[in-house]
Design a protein around this motif. Structure first.
Motif, PDB file in Angstrom:
ATOM      1  N   PHE A 153     -75.214 -49.094  16.766  1.00 52.29           N
ATOM      2  CA  PHE A 153     -75.571 -49.541  15.411  1.00 52.29           C
ATOM      3  C   PHE A 153     -75.948 -51.030  15.360  1.00 52.29           C
ATOM      4  CE2 PHE A 153     -74.046 -48.874  10.702  1.00 52.29           C
ATOM      5  CZ  PHE A 153     -75.184 -49.488  10.243  1.00 52.29           C
ATOM      6  N   VAL A 159     -81.289 -50.510   9.995  1.00 53.51           N
ATOM      7  CA  VAL A 159     -80.243 -49.556   9.594  1.00 53.51           C
ATOM      8  C   VAL A 159     -80.751 -48.116   9.670  1.00 53.51           C
ATOM      9  CG1 VAL A 159     -78.898 -48.801   7.597  1.00 53.51           C
ATOM     10  CG2 VAL A 159     -78.954 -51.221   8.228  1.00 53.51           C
ATOM     11  N   ASP A 160     -81.983 -47.883   9.212  1.00 50.26           N
ATOM     12  CA  ASP A 160     -82.649 -46.583   9.421  1.00 50.26           C
ATOM     13  C   ASP A 160     -82.543 -46.136  10.859  1.00 50.26           C
ATOM     14  OD1 ASP A 160     -83.899 -46.645   6.992  1.00 50.26           O
ATOM     15  OD2 ASP A 160     -85.941 -46.527   7.816  1.00 50.26           O
ATOM     16  N   ALA A 162     -80.470 -47.041  13.112  1.00 49.65           N
ATOM     17  CA  ALA A 162     -79.101 -46.703  13.509  1.00 49.65           C
ATOM     18  C   ALA A 162     -78.756 -45.270  13.119  1.00 49.65           C
ATOM     19  CB  ALA A 162     -78.121 -47.683  12.871  1.00 49.65           C
ATOM     20  N   MET A 163     -79.214 -44.860  11.927  1.00 47.05           N
ATOM     21  CA  MET A 163     -78.956 -43.480  11.484  1.00 47.05           C
ATOM     22  C   MET A 163     -79.698 -42.496  12.399  1.00 47.05           C
ATOM     23  SD  MET A 163     -76.957 -44.053   8.987  1.00 47.05           S
ATOM     24  CE  MET A 163     -76.511 -45.735   8.533  1.00 47.05           C
ATOM     25  N   SER A 178     -70.024 -44.469  16.450  1.00 43.11           N
ATOM     26  CA  SER A 178     -69.285 -45.519  15.758  1.00 43.11           C
ATOM     27  C   SER A 178     -69.794 -45.723  14.333  1.00 43.11           C
ATOM     28  CB  SER A 178     -69.426 -46.846  16.519  1.00 43.11           C
ATOM     29  OG  SER A 178     -70.767 -47.308  16.462  1.00 43.11           O
ATOM     30  N   ASN A 179     -70.957 -45.157  14.030  1.00 46.10           N
ATOM     31  CA  ASN A 179     -71.667 -45.412  12.767  1.00 46.10           C
ATOM     32  C   ASN A 179     -71.068 -44.538  11.663  1.00 46.10           C
ATOM     33  OD1 ASN A 179     -73.562 -45.211  10.657  1.00 46.10           O
ATOM     34  ND2 ASN A 179     -75.292 -45.522  12.036  1.00 46.10           N
ATOM     35  N   VAL A 180     -70.321 -45.153  10.759  1.00 47.27           N
ATOM     36  CA  VAL A 180     -69.562 -44.377   9.778  1.00 47.27           C
ATOM     37  C   VAL A 180     -70.485 -43.626   8.824  1.00 47.27           C
ATOM     38  CG1 VAL A 180     -67.677 -44.422   8.125  1.00 47.27           C
ATOM     39  CG2 VAL A 180     -67.768 -46.167   9.906  1.00 47.27           C
ATOM     40  N   GLU A 181     -71.511 -44.284   8.334  1.00 51.26           N
ATOM     41  CA  GLU A 181     -72.408 -43.624   7.392  1.00 51.26           C
ATOM     42  C   GLU A 181     -73.146 -42.463   8.066  1.00 51.26           C
ATOM     43  OE1 GLU A 181     -72.865 -43.394   4.347  1.00 51.26           O
ATOM     44  OE2 GLU A 181     -74.825 -42.422   4.248  1.00 51.26           O
ATOM     45  N   ALA A 183     -71.998 -40.683  10.505  1.00 49.36           N
ATOM     46  CA  ALA A 183     -71.013 -39.616  10.676  1.00 49.36           C
ATOM     47  C   ALA A 183     -70.884 -38.819   9.381  1.00 49.36           C
ATOM     48  CB  ALA A 183     -69.661 -40.205  11.081  1.00 49.36           C
ATOM     49  N   ARG A 184     -70.829 -39.551   8.259  1.00 46.82           N
ATOM     50  CA  ARG A 184     -70.724 -38.865   6.970  1.00 46.82           C
ATOM     51  C   ARG A 184     -71.974 -38.026   6.702  1.00 46.82           C
ATOM     52  NH1 ARG A 184     -70.475 -41.345   0.864  1.00 46.82           N
ATOM     53  NH2 ARG A 184     -72.237 -42.569   1.583  1.00 46.82           N
ATOM     54  N   ARG A 185     -73.133 -38.637   6.895  1.00 49.26           N
ATOM     55  CA  ARG A 185     -74.375 -37.976   6.491  1.00 49.26           C
ATOM     56  C   ARG A 185     -74.667 -36.726   7.322  1.00 49.26           C
ATOM     57  NH1 ARG A 185     -79.486 -41.948   6.192  1.00 49.26           N
ATOM     58  NH2 ARG A 185     -78.002 -43.148   4.950  1.00 49.26           N
ATOM     59  N   LEU A 188     -70.910 -35.791  11.781  1.00 47.32           N
ATOM     60  CA  LEU A 188     -70.551 -36.131  13.160  1.00 47.32           C
ATOM     61  C   LEU A 188     -69.117 -36.657  13.205  1.00 47.32           C
ATOM     62  CD1 LEU A 188     -73.821 -38.107  14.013  1.00 47.32           C
ATOM     63  CD2 LEU A 188     -73.423 -35.629  14.070  1.00 47.32           C
ATOM     64  N   ALA A 190     -66.721 -39.619  13.803  1.00 42.44           N
ATOM     65  CA  ALA A 190     -66.751 -41.085  13.862  1.00 42.44           C
ATOM     66  C   ALA A 190     -65.677 -41.543  14.842  1.00 42.44           C
ATOM     67  CB  ALA A 190     -66.484 -41.670  12.483  1.00 42.44           C
ATOM     68  N   ALA A 191     -66.008 -42.551  15.635  1.00 39.08           N
ATOM     69  CA  ALA A 191     -65.048 -43.046  16.627  1.00 39.08           C
ATOM     70  C   ALA A 191     -65.061 -44.560  16.634  1.00 39.08           C
ATOM     71  CB  ALA A 191     -65.396 -42.513  18.019  1.00 39.08           C
TER      72      ALA A 191
ATOM     73  N   LEU B   4     -70.155 -48.183   4.142  1.00 43.85           N
ATOM     74  CA  LEU B   4     -70.078 -47.386   5.374  1.00 43.85           C
ATOM     75  C   LEU B   4     -71.140 -47.781   6.394  1.00 43.85           C
ATOM     76  CD1 LEU B   4     -69.157 -43.759   4.258  1.00 43.85           C
ATOM     77  CD2 LEU B   4     -67.700 -45.756   4.592  1.00 43.85           C
ATOM     78  N   LEU B   8     -66.974 -47.824  12.796  1.00 44.74           N
ATOM     79  CA  LEU B   8     -65.646 -47.395  12.357  1.00 44.74           C
ATOM     80  C   LEU B   8     -64.571 -48.421  12.698  1.00 44.74           C
ATOM     81  CD1 LEU B   8     -63.840 -45.256  11.068  1.00 44.74           C
ATOM     82  CD2 LEU B   8     -63.609 -44.198  13.320  1.00 44.74           C
ATOM     83  N   TYR B  66     -64.585 -40.389   1.462  1.00 47.36           N
ATOM     84  CA  TYR B  66     -64.845 -40.028   2.872  1.00 47.36           C
ATOM     85  C   TYR B  66     -63.802 -40.668   3.781  1.00 47.36           C
ATOM     86  CZ  TYR B  66     -67.142 -39.650   7.404  1.00 47.36           C
ATOM     87  OH  TYR B  66     -67.403 -39.399   8.726  1.00 47.36           O
ATOM     88  N   ASP B 160     -87.650 -49.128   7.870  1.00 48.07           N
ATOM     89  CA  ASP B 160     -87.020 -50.460   7.803  1.00 48.07           C
ATOM     90  C   ASP B 160     -87.594 -51.404   8.831  1.00 48.07           C
ATOM     91  OD1 ASP B 160     -85.033 -49.563   6.173  1.00 48.07           O
ATOM     92  OD2 ASP B 160     -83.376 -50.130   7.518  1.00 48.07           O
TER      93      ASP B 160
END
Lengths: 448, 448
Positions: A153, A159-160, A162-163, A178-181, A183-185, A188, A190-191, B4, B8, B66, B160
């Protein structure tokens, strides 16, 4: 706002087509002209975002006002652009599938202005996702049975990106991000645990480890290299023995000679009775350094892979192209040196056994016996055929990738000097190309 | 939604700090540990987006939910995160300024949980923008008096990234961008005319050129290499002579031997009386190929630079770091092999004459006589000191870059084997580092 997410020339061409009543359907084919160095295959990715882009494509009033004042488009063109939506059909290779050069990753058929305007966005989304899924797949091949975690990330290109990296690496078999957002989206795992700053803020390494084990007893991983790595491992053992976290524990090595430090750490952990403690390595890793560690038998359970994967450092792009192959029922090609194209809307057929070149055929050709088609219809009339379900799409793509990875010839999987998978035109396609090349006869000039 | 957008481990560390009442101010320093290969300097960029990120940073209810269910944060931590805003101070090198390794691009001072949570976002934004501004600056140096146009949108790492590339390349002196939205957002000149598909859709090259010249008479550029490049130049001349567009005209070469084709095209244009017609080259260009063309005297007026600049192909990332240098008034460092840090909040001083290393000093030190500071306060208490004005910020950054480019020693500007600009610690900073390294004495363990 999506209409201005394009190159200016797309807008000019679209305005010109609309003004001249050139609304016949055009088919564009998006493919890689060649594979980057050290790539034996590509992992198709990015389709879901590409379809979302097509669904949302439109010009809002502010965008039209900008085009009026700054680009100087006339009112007729602006009216036409204002009402424009993507109403076309799309065929594509599903995500996770492994392909070679020349195979269309996606084909769009739509009124030419629409199909032209979306070129930049489609290339942007599909090129990068495919580049990164391919790089991540190489890491997956290198890691053997060890887990991989996306740590990219902080150094992806925005940021795009990274997703897209978290998603593409999940498709290619990464276990977590490691990317929390992300993982949510994308559903996945998250670690992540602690940075050097955490240890520094406490000053004393044991104090930091103790606080962390108390606050996160479910799965604490101790970063041991802030001051002296092996002393750090001993400190982790002390704290684990004292605090007794409920979940599995681990240590993370983030600098130094990973092979030697992993062996020494393993010995310390085993001697202290923590043979189930995991060792995670991170910092500057890529498929080559992972392969070296794995081949040497370094006792590392998981690799955190960041920058080099997330920017695909050795091949950060791909020579992708989006080329007109048919307009108004007339197959077309271009002859630019090194950039010649194959005409016509296509289908690609694949054999079940590995090592046989794919066949690139015209879409209307009968399917060759025993081969299966790999492009699927994914959007009709501007509406996608499967609803967007981010987590399910990643899971399905990952299954496809796992199947194709098993199918790939060993020579194509090699990290070094791979033998790329290939595709050859069918006899009717080769014949059409040769006839068009020989005979490029100009049609009559369209009226203004 | 921004909370987020982080790794993490930042969330876990922040939760632990908040839970333990560790709210003392921390200073983190963001810098490049070393320059990439073939880089003699970096162009600072991305600050405006970084400050916007800090201003917007917060966790919304969905994000907190979340973290509750998936990460397992307790209610106390969630309450603390829910109310968290960035309230810190930021010092930074302004955009467009040229710096070397070790110089802090940005320093954050804030309660440690805040300062920790924004690490990933700050590194992401500043690293990529600086990487690309630097790559674009190399193109600018190579191009001499020729114009440069950003053509990277289709192959950047996401949308981005395309915006950041257009902006960073504008800071580094590019004259225009193909990216329409970036042009609107940052007040840049948008450029672009036609693709091969336009010529193919008409079938006949002259018909396509004629239609385009009629539709866009203000500044038509004809893409001449769809079928046969020099025939394309003749067709462009024919159409210009027939249609007589009101604005300046040009041709674009997008494949083949640019030097030979530009000379032949120039001869055709001149012979036809179009000596003011411009020649634009694009396709696979970077600073090296541009420098070769310029050195050879190729008559090219402008270069469209795409993928290789937009992904900074030879150096797609930068070894950037965001390191804790002070916590609760106590300067700190880490000793990880190859990753040791300089303690304390800093200022950097620069001489007016070129070739003198910058001095990295502690922020509290008196300014050395005759040197000027290059870090500026840009945010106080979470509020930025200058309002966001996208176009004005790009213009100001570009002026800084032009001044610094003139200031840079020739050896640092070289494309090949440059001699990097350097920075050395002041005597008080070196002394502090040595004392801390020698004496790392653990403070008492904070209470749970």
């Amino acid at each position: 706002m999506t209409g201005l997410l394009t190159d200016l020339y797309e807008v000019r061409m679209a305005a010109s087509y609309l003004r001249r009543g050139m609304t016949a359907p055009a088919t564009f084919s998006l493919f890689a002209r060649r594979l980057p160095r050290r790539r034996g295959f590509l992992v198709a990715a990015g389709l879901s975002d590409a379809l979302a882009f097509l669904e949302q494509f439109r010009f809002d009033d502010d965008e039209l006002a900008y085009l009026r004042t700054v680009v100087g488009l006339d009112e007729g063109a602006l009216r036409a652009l204002g009402g424009l939506r993507f109403t076309g059909d799309v065929w594509a290779v599903p995500e996770g599938r492994v392909v070679g050069a020349d195979v269309p990753l996606l084909e769009v058929t739509a009124p030419i202005a629409q199909a032209q305007l979306v070129e930049t966005g489609l290339l942007n989304v599909l090129t990068f996702a495919t580049v990164v899924a391919t790089k991540a797949a190489r890491c997956r091949i290198a890691a053997g049975g060890a887990d991989l975690i996306d740590f990219a990330f902080r150094r992806t290109h925005g940021v795009d990106a990274a997703m897209a990296v978290a998603r593409a690496s999940a498709i290619a078999g990464f276990a977590a991000t490691s990317n929390v957002e992300a993982a949510r989206r994308y559903g996945l795992r998250a670690a992540g645990t602690m940075a050097h700053s955490y240890v520094q803020a406490f000053g004393d390494e044991r104090a930091a480890f103790r606080a962390f084990a108390l606050d996160f007893p479910d799965r604490p991983v101790f970063l041991v290299d802030t001051y002296d790595t092996l002393a750090g491992v001993h400190h982790a053992v002390e704290v684990v023995d004292e605090v007794r976290p409920v979940g599995p524990v681990g240590i993370r090595l983030d600098s130094g000679d990973f092979d030697a430090l992993a062996r020494a750490s393993r010995a310390i952990l085993d001697a202290a009775g923590h043979s189930s403690a995991r060792i995670i390595a991170s910092g500057g890793l890529d498929e080559d350094s992972i392969a070296t560690l794995v081949a040497g038998g370094a006792p590392i359970n998981a690799y955190g892979v960041g920058t080099r994967m997330g920017v695909s450092r050795d091949a950060p792009s791909l020579d992708s192209a989006y080329k007109l192959v048919d307009y108004a029922g007339r197959p077309v090609l271009k002859l630019s040196p090194g950039k010649a194209t194959l005409p016509g809307a296509k289908q690609v057929y694949r054999a079940a056994s590995a090592g046989v070149p794919d066949v690139i055929a015209l879409r209307g050709e009968p399917a060759p016996a025993g081969l299966r088609p790999i492009l699927e219809p994914v959007m009709v009339g501007g509406v996608r055929l499967s609803p967007a379900d981010p987590a399910a799409q990643v899971r399905a793509a990952r299954e496809r990738f796992e199947a194709d990875l098993a199918w790939l010839p060993a020579a194509a999987r090699r990290l070094d000097d791979p033998q790329p998978v290939t595709a050859t035109p069918s006899a009717p396609l080769a014949d059409l190309r040769d006839r068009l090349t020989a005979g490029l006869t100009p049609p009559p000039v369209p009226p203004l």
